[in-house]
Enzyme design. Structure first.
Site, PDB file in Angstrom:
ATOM      1  N   SER A 141       8.736   6.435 -37.556  1.00  0.00           N
ATOM      2  CA  SER A 141       8.416   7.774 -38.060  1.00  0.00           C
ATOM      3  C   SER A 141       8.716   8.786 -36.965  1.00  0.00           C
ATOM      4  CB  SER A 141       6.933   7.841 -38.419  1.00  0.00           C
ATOM      5  OG  SER A 141       6.543   9.187 -38.612  1.00  0.00           O
ATOM      6  N   TYR A 154      -1.805   6.635 -35.024  1.00  0.00           N
ATOM      7  CA  TYR A 154      -0.549   6.481 -35.761  1.00  0.00           C
ATOM      8  C   TYR A 154       0.660   6.806 -34.882  1.00  0.00           C
ATOM      9  CZ  TYR A 154       2.863   7.017 -39.527  1.00  0.00           C
ATOM     10  OH  TYR A 154       3.960   6.898 -40.330  1.00  0.00           O
TER      11      TYR A 154
HETATM   12  N1  LIG Z   1       5.552   8.954 -46.667  1.00  0.00           N
HETATM   13  C1  LIG Z   1       5.903   9.542 -45.550  1.00  0.00           C
HETATM   14  O1  LIG Z   1       5.914  10.798 -45.420  1.00  0.00           O
HETATM   15  C2  LIG Z   1       6.362   8.712 -44.367  1.00  0.00           C
HETATM   16  C3  LIG Z   1       6.969   9.361 -43.287  1.00  0.00           C
HETATM   17  C4  LIG Z   1       7.394   8.621 -42.191  1.00  0.00           C
HETATM   18  C5  LIG Z   1       7.222   7.237 -42.179  1.00  0.00           C
HETATM   19  N2  LIG Z   1       6.616   6.625 -43.237  1.00  0.00           N
HETATM   20  C6  LIG Z   1       6.417   5.168 -43.162  1.00  0.00           C
HETATM   21  O2  LIG Z   1       6.987   4.569 -44.315  1.00  0.00           O
HETATM   22  C7  LIG Z   1       6.266   3.370 -44.633  1.00  0.00           C
HETATM   23  C8  LIG Z   1       5.845   3.387 -46.091  1.00  0.00           C
HETATM   24  O3  LIG Z   1       5.073   4.542 -46.314  1.00  0.00           O
HETATM   25  P1  LIG Z   1       4.716   5.063 -47.790  1.00  0.00           P
HETATM   26  O4  LIG Z   1       4.491   6.519 -47.651  1.00  0.00           O
HETATM   27  O5  LIG Z   1       5.670   4.542 -48.790  1.00  0.00           O
HETATM   28  O6  LIG Z   1       3.271   4.396 -47.952  1.00  0.00           O
HETATM   29  P2  LIG Z   1       2.484   3.882 -49.236  1.00  0.00           P
HETATM   30  O7  LIG Z   1       2.981   4.507 -50.507  1.00  0.00           O
HETATM   31  O8  LIG Z   1       1.037   4.009 -48.882  1.00  0.00           O
HETATM   32  O9  LIG Z   1       2.886   2.357 -49.291  1.00  0.00           O
HETATM   33  C9  LIG Z   1       2.409   1.440 -48.362  1.00  0.00           C
HETATM   34  C10 LIG Z   1       2.807   0.063 -48.837  1.00  0.00           C
HETATM   35  O10 LIG Z   1       2.347  -0.902 -47.882  1.00  0.00           O
HETATM   36  C11 LIG Z   1       1.576  -1.896 -48.562  1.00  0.00           C
HETATM   37  N3  LIG Z   1       0.560  -2.388 -47.641  1.00  0.00           N
HETATM   38  C12 LIG Z   1      -0.379  -1.672 -46.979  1.00  0.00           C
HETATM   39  N4  LIG Z   1      -1.133  -2.486 -46.218  1.00  0.00           N
HETATM   40  C13 LIG Z   1      -0.639  -3.739 -46.399  1.00  0.00           C
HETATM   41  C14 LIG Z   1      -0.975  -5.012 -45.897  1.00  0.00           C
HETATM   42  N5  LIG Z   1      -1.978  -5.167 -45.023  1.00  0.00           N
HETATM   43  N6  LIG Z   1      -0.264  -6.088 -46.307  1.00  0.00           N
HETATM   44  C15 LIG Z   1       0.751  -5.945 -47.189  1.00  0.00           C
HETATM   45  N7  LIG Z   1       1.127  -4.778 -47.694  1.00  0.00           N
HETATM   46  C16 LIG Z   1       0.443  -3.692 -47.313  1.00  0.00           C
HETATM   47  C17 LIG Z   1       0.998  -1.178 -49.781  1.00  0.00           C
HETATM   48  O11 LIG Z   1       0.750  -2.103 -50.829  1.00  0.00           O
HETATM   49  P3  LIG Z   1      -0.643  -2.820 -51.173  1.00  0.00           P
HETATM   50  O12 LIG Z   1      -1.696  -1.772 -51.027  1.00  0.00           O
HETATM   51  O13 LIG Z   1      -0.403  -3.295 -52.572  1.00  0.00           O
HETATM   52  O14 LIG Z   1      -0.756  -3.938 -50.183  1.00  0.00           O
HETATM   53  C18 LIG Z   1       2.186  -0.309 -50.169  1.00  0.00           C
HETATM   54  O15 LIG Z   1       3.121  -1.070 -50.909  1.00  0.00           O
HETATM   55  C19 LIG Z   1       5.114   3.305 -43.630  1.00  0.00           C
HETATM   56  O16 LIG Z   1       5.488   2.497 -42.536  1.00  0.00           O
HETATM   57  C20 LIG Z   1       4.951   4.736 -43.170  1.00  0.00           C
HETATM   58  O17 LIG Z   1       4.363   4.821 -41.884  1.00  0.00           O
HETATM   59  C21 LIG Z   1       6.179   7.327 -44.330  1.00  0.00           C
END
Ligand SMILES: NC(=O)c1ccc[n+]([C@@H]2O[C@H](COP(=O)([O-])OP(=O)(O)OC[C@H]3O[C@@H](n4cnc5c(N)ncnc54)[C@H](OP(=O)(O)O)[C@@H]3O)[C@@H](O)[C@H]2O)c1
Length: 257
Positions: A141, A154
């Site tokens: 990120s 984070y």
């Molecule tokens: N959205 C943004 O603005 C943004 C920006 C920069 C980077 N990112 C990065 O992109 C990635 C995805 O983010 P997102 O926004 O798509 O998040 P999200 O919608 O909250 O999705 C997170 C995913 O991770 C899974 N997860 C969480 N804890 C877990 C565990 N212990 N074991 C297995 N699965 C787990 C969740 O599924 P379950 O709950 O079903 O397990 C879900 O599928 C992250 O690494 C985040 O830091 C996001």
């Protein structure tokens, strides 16, 4: 059901970025192993992928638990074939609050963002090394470029992840294994949330990330205005950086995840 297709192991595939990337990768022609804890959401996606002619396997797994990840990797390799691409996408975490600060909170954020990726690499790398080929993709990120108020855990975790992947990238290249580090700014995964600076819609963001994955870019940070800003911030002296961020503090609830 072992196929001769390439196989992608995608963590965090039940929602958000992981779910959207999984659809694109299945469409690209990879068999996809969909990993997360909520099996109902993974089953729904697997069905959708199969109905459009793809190959998908849904596995409920907590990626912070090494034994579960190793078991998931064995199941995938015996069902779909060798894992050719790991997409370690799981991450995120609660904000760091100074009034309730605890080492346990920091440990949880590191476990979710750094250790989960290390565990997935531990489970898939031996096969890739033995075959002399493979691709490891990690989800960083722009929040990892410098410390952020409200996100101490984070931003520390994403910085650690970036350095871990950089070290691995240089060592793995001569062994035939490519490493891609994705560094998005804000991605709109929760439609009801207030818009954040230079935020990209989910599908636009995952289209960009997917292209970077396909061409095996070593490092892909975007969107450029935010990349420029974080790089300038990185060069600022502490006093100026603190002053600028102090001014922004009320808005910083919305740091890049
Ligand atoms: N959205 C943004 O603005 C943004 C920006 C920069 C980077 N990112 C990065 O992109 C990635 C995805 O983010 P997102 O926004 O798509 O998040 P999200 O919608 O909250 O999705 C997170 C995913 O991770 C899974 N997860 C969480 N804890 C877990 C565990 N212990 N074991 C297995 N699965 C787990 C969740 O599924 P379950 O709950 O079903 O397990 C879900 O599928 C992250 O690494 C985040 O830091 C996001």
């Amino acid at each position: 059901m072992s196929t001769c297709q390439p196989v992608s192991f995608i963590t965090g595939a039940s929602t958000g970025i992981g779910r959207s990337l999984a659809r694109r990768i299945a469409h690209e022609g990879h068999a996809v192993a969909l990993i997360a804890r909520r099996k109902d959401l993974l089953d729904e996606l697997a069905l959708e992928i199969k109905q459009t002619g793809g190959t998908a396997l849904a596995i409920a797994c907590d990626v912070t638990e090494a034994a579960s990840v190793h078991q998931a990797v064995r199941t995938v390799e015996s069902t779909l074939g060798p894992i050719t691409r790991l997409i370690a996408n799981v991450g995120g975490g609660e904000p760091t609050r100074i009034d309730t600060f605890s080492a346990a909170h920091i440990e949880r954020v590191l476990a979710l963002n750094v250790m989960s990726t290390a565990i997935c690499i531990e489970a898939t790398l031996p096969g890739m090394l033995a075959r002399g080929a493979g691709h490891i993709v990690a989800m960083g990120s722009l929040a990892g470029y410098r410390g952020l108020p409200g996100a101490a855990g984070y931003s520390a975790a994403k910085a650690a992840l970036a350095n871990m992947m950089e070290g691995l990238r240089m060592e793995l290249h001569p062994r035939g294994i490519r490493v891609t580090l994705l560094l998005p700014g804000f991605v709109r995964t929760k439609p009801k949330r207030k818009h954040r600076p230079f935020e990209l819609e989910l599908e636009a963001a995952t289209a960009r990330m997917h292209r970077a994955i396909v061409v095996q870019k070593p490092h892909y940070a975007f969107p450029w205005p935010l990349v420029l800003a974080v790089n300038v911030y990185r060069l600022l002296p502490v006093s100026l950086y603190d002053a600028l961020l102090a001014g922004l503090r009320p808005k910083l609830k919305a740091h890049p995840e």
